[in-house]
Motif scaffolding. Sequence first.
Motif, PDB file in Angstrom:
ATOM      1  N   GLN A  69     108.602  26.745   5.015  1.00 26.11           N
ATOM      2  CA  GLN A  69     107.311  26.682   5.680  1.00 26.11           C
ATOM      3  C   GLN A  69     107.256  25.427   6.541  1.00 26.11           C
ATOM      4  OE1 GLN A  69     103.687  26.225   3.302  1.00 26.11           O
ATOM      5  NE2 GLN A  69     102.745  27.881   4.480  1.00 26.11           N
ATOM      6  N   ARG A  92     103.176  26.300   9.672  1.00 23.59           N
ATOM      7  CA  ARG A  92     102.619  27.011   8.531  1.00 23.59           C
ATOM      8  C   ARG A  92     103.125  28.414   8.282  1.00 23.59           C
ATOM      9  NH1 ARG A  92     100.428  23.292   5.262  1.00 23.59           N
ATOM     10  NH2 ARG A  92      99.470  25.008   4.112  1.00 23.59           N
ATOM     11  N   MET A 128     105.346  31.022   6.870  1.00 24.28           N
ATOM     12  CA  MET A 128     106.375  31.085   5.853  1.00 24.28           C
ATOM     13  C   MET A 128     107.449  32.079   6.297  1.00 24.28           C
ATOM     14  SD  MET A 128     106.121  29.861   2.454  1.00 24.28           S
ATOM     15  CE  MET A 128     104.556  30.348   1.762  1.00 24.28           C
ATOM     16  N   MET A 156     108.464  22.482   4.217  1.00 24.75           N
ATOM     17  CA  MET A 156     108.304  22.735   2.780  1.00 24.75           C
ATOM     18  C   MET A 156     109.190  23.916   2.427  1.00 24.75           C
ATOM     19  SD  MET A 156     106.140  20.838   1.032  1.00 24.75           S
ATOM     20  CE  MET A 156     105.556  21.878  -0.309  1.00 24.75           C
ATOM     21  N   PHE A 170     109.925  26.726  -0.613  1.00 23.43           N
ATOM     22  CA  PHE A 170     109.377  27.335  -1.820  1.00 23.43           C
ATOM     23  C   PHE A 170     110.403  28.285  -2.433  1.00 23.43           C
ATOM     24  CE2 PHE A 170     105.094  25.813  -1.586  1.00 23.43           C
ATOM     25  CZ  PHE A 170     104.841  25.652  -0.243  1.00 23.43           C
ATOM     26  N   PHE A 195     105.562  32.115  -7.051  1.00 25.26           N
ATOM     27  CA  PHE A 195     106.042  31.026  -6.199  1.00 25.26           C
ATOM     28  C   PHE A 195     106.046  29.710  -6.972  1.00 25.26           C
ATOM     29  CE2 PHE A 195     106.556  32.401  -1.828  1.00 25.26           C
ATOM     30  CZ  PHE A 195     105.940  33.638  -1.826  1.00 25.26           C
ATOM     31  N   GLY A 196     106.983  28.845  -6.634  1.00 25.45           N
ATOM     32  CA  GLY A 196     106.993  27.491  -7.141  1.00 25.45           C
ATOM     33  C   GLY A 196     106.074  26.590  -6.328  1.00 25.45           C
ATOM     34  N   PRO A 197     105.940  25.326  -6.730  1.00 18.89           N
ATOM     35  CA  PRO A 197     105.015  24.404  -6.056  1.00 18.89           C
ATOM     36  C   PRO A 197     105.546  23.842  -4.742  1.00 18.89           C
ATOM     37  CG  PRO A 197     106.073  23.304  -7.881  1.00 18.89           C
ATOM     38  CD  PRO A 197     106.511  24.736  -7.954  1.00 18.89           C
ATOM     39  N   GLY A 198     106.846  23.997  -4.510  1.00 18.72           N
ATOM     40  CA  GLY A 198     107.406  23.561  -3.238  1.00 18.72           C
ATOM     41  C   GLY A 198     108.077  22.197  -3.294  1.00 18.72           C
ATOM     42  N   TYR A 233      97.053  35.303  -0.184  1.00 16.92           N
ATOM     43  CA  TYR A 233      97.327  34.085  -0.932  1.00 16.92           C
ATOM     44  C   TYR A 233      96.395  32.979  -0.451  1.00 16.92           C
ATOM     45  CZ  TYR A 233     101.817  35.949  -2.604  1.00 16.92           C
ATOM     46  OH  TYR A 233     102.795  36.689  -3.216  1.00 16.92           O
ATOM     47  N   GLN A 277      96.450  28.881  -0.154  1.00 19.05           N
ATOM     48  CA  GLN A 277      97.352  27.737  -0.237  1.00 19.05           C
ATOM     49  C   GLN A 277      96.576  26.462   0.073  1.00 19.05           C
ATOM     50  OE1 GLN A 277     100.728  27.598   2.435  1.00 19.05           O
ATOM     51  NE2 GLN A 277     101.900  26.349   1.001  1.00 19.05           N
ATOM     52  N   LEU A 281      96.418  22.442   0.480  1.00 17.52           N
ATOM     53  CA  LEU A 281      97.364  21.498   1.057  1.00 17.52           C
ATOM     54  C   LEU A 281      98.235  20.847  -0.019  1.00 17.52           C
ATOM     55  CD1 LEU A 281      98.140  20.223   3.799  1.00 17.52           C
ATOM     56  CD2 LEU A 281      96.581  18.344   3.236  1.00 17.52           C
ATOM     57  N   GLY A 282      99.552  20.938   0.173  1.00 16.80           N
ATOM     58  CA  GLY A 282     100.485  20.309  -0.749  1.00 16.80           C
ATOM     59  C   GLY A 282     100.855  21.152  -1.956  1.00 16.80           C
ATOM     60  N   GLN A 283     100.344  22.370  -2.021  1.00 11.71           N
ATOM     61  CA  GLN A 283     100.635  23.240  -3.156  1.00 11.71           C
ATOM     62  C   GLN A 283     101.315  24.530  -2.692  1.00 11.71           C
ATOM     63  OE1 GLN A 283      97.170  23.909  -5.599  1.00 11.71           O
ATOM     64  NE2 GLN A 283      96.539  21.759  -5.530  1.00 11.71           N
ATOM     65  N   GLY A 284     101.837  25.268  -3.661  1.00 10.53           N
ATOM     66  CA  GLY A 284     102.420  26.565  -3.359  1.00 10.53           C
ATOM     67  C   GLY A 284     101.348  27.628  -3.219  1.00 10.53           C
ATOM     68  N   PRO A 285     101.694  28.762  -2.652  1.00  9.02           N
ATOM     69  CA  PRO A 285     100.710  29.845  -2.495  1.00  9.02           C
ATOM     70  C   PRO A 285     100.270  30.390  -3.849  1.00  9.02           C
ATOM     71  CG  PRO A 285     102.663  30.231  -1.139  1.00  9.02           C
ATOM     72  CD  PRO A 285     102.991  29.122  -2.054  1.00  9.02           C
ATOM     73  N   VAL A 295      94.441  27.158   3.368  1.00  9.05           N
ATOM     74  CA  VAL A 295      94.989  28.151   4.290  1.00  9.05           C
ATOM     75  C   VAL A 295      95.054  29.474   3.541  1.00  9.05           C
ATOM     76  CG1 VAL A 295      96.943  28.836   5.723  1.00  9.05           C
ATOM     77  CG2 VAL A 295      96.353  26.423   5.480  1.00  9.05           C
TER      78      VAL A 295
END
Lengths: 115, 114
Positions: free
Chosen positions: A39, A43, A45, A89, A91, A105-108, B35, B37, B39-43, B89
């Motif tokens: 990503q 933004r 993905m 990012m 993921f 999904f993981g946190p990235g 989803y 999302q 900021l700074g996190q996964g979906p 988002v």
Amino acid sequence: AQTVTQSQPEMSVQEAETVTLSCTYDTSENNYYLFWYKQPPSRQMILVIRQEAYKQQNATENRFSVNFQKAAKSFSLKISDSQLGDTAMYFCAFRIETSYDKVIFGPGTSLSVIP
Amino acid sequence: EAGVAQSPRYKIIEKRQSVAFWCNPISGHATLYWYQQILGQGPKLLIQFQNNGVVDDSQLPKDRFSAERLKGVDSTLKIQPAKLEDSAVYLCASSRDRVGNTIYFGEGSWLTVV
């Protein structure tokens, strides 16, 4: 519980060098698919690489490859010859089939490629 | 092949107001996802449709969020009334109806609640 863990919130790498992003997951299912998504700051993905859990051979896509260890439930991403455009990012995700297909999904991991 | 289309791209609203996001998935994709999302996190999956039907809305705050998928194609996600913590988002994604298939994402709709 089905979870994805990415233990490196941020990483950096020098341009042209190699970097490995780690991912572990937890599921009791035997059939699933694993993905790495990128990503960028725009933004959207996009898919980087995918791996079928029933295949032992690690997937590769140009400069991207994975190290899939099913017993350890590990799925790391290696980026070779890092380029500035790889800054994004990343993921990790897996997809299983239950009564419907479920995606976790993981946190990235935020990767910065330094010139 | 056209990608997943979303609109609007950006929206700023005051708390307690309402907002709606629209998504048009890739043609032929039976599964549609919304989803959130932060900021700074996964979906985080809010809702998943299989054709017209909802297969997972376990994380959708149903007191304020609603979604529908008309005729198994376009989808709308609505928030009413919005809270500050809804700033995020909102990503729409779609895939073919098989577990191994790739999920394709739209560009997302940025929501700021002030």
